[in-house]
Design an enzyme around this catalytic site. Sequence first.
Site, short mmCIF file in Angstrom:
data_model
loop_
_atom_site.label_atom_id
_atom_site.label_comp_id
_atom_site.label_asym_id
_atom_site.label_seq_id
_atom_site.Cartn_x
_atom_site.Cartn_y
_atom_site.Cartn_z
N HIS A 57 0.86 -1.19 0.00
CA HIS A 57 0.00 0.00 0.00
C HIS A 57 0.89 1.23 0.00
O HIS A 57 2.05 1.18 0.44
CB HIS A 57 -0.89 0.00 1.23
N GLU A 110 0.99 3.84 1.86
CA GLU A 110 1.49 4.25 3.18
C GLU A 110 2.62 3.34 3.67
O GLU A 110 3.60 3.83 4.22
CB GLU A 110 0.35 4.26 4.20
N CYS A 116 -5.91 2.07 6.00
CA CYS A 116 -6.53 0.81 6.40
C CYS A 116 -5.87 0.37 7.71
O CYS A 116 -4.87 0.96 8.13
CB CYS A 116 -6.35 -0.25 5.31
N CYS A 153 -2.06 -0.19 7.35
CA CYS A 153 -1.30 1.04 7.17
C CYS A 153 -1.29 1.88 8.45
O CYS A 153 -0.26 2.44 8.82
CB CYS A 153 -1.86 1.84 6.00
#
Length: 155
Positions: free
Chosen positions: A52, A54, A82, A85
């Site tokens: 992801h 992040e 999420c 993250c």
Amino acid sequence: MQMKFMRLAVKEALFGVIHEHGGPFGAVIVKKNKVIARAHNTVLKDNDATCHAEVNVVRKASKKLKTFDLKGCEIYTTCEPCPMCFSAMHWANIKRVYYGATLADAKKAGFNELDISAKEMKMYGKSKVELKEKVLCEECLIPFGVFKKRKGKKY
């Protein structure tokens, strides 16, 4: 300055979508008003569900600063983090998270989001990470539109 950094995150997200690296997500880590690292989602490019934006930007900033402890850093991300993250940011001691789109926006776009918000993660985990929500939300939704038009793969 906040708008400038969030726009860099949007630019990262668009780059990733256009190059089919992954979903419409981008992130920037800043320390003392200086960009430390930029990244976008590379789940599809790397065939790695953990890539992801992040997580990628935390990895880049840690490598650049030669430390896992990103105390004093802030992150600008195009979408609400999420749970994975958020946890990465918590463990890296990120001071503050600015985000635009929400997990509901990501879910609406077809992404497989868990039904636990960053606010809930912060509360249940007693995290000190500060959350600043819906920063440039409309601009952060632009990569979602581009992703949809390009019929990007959802996961």
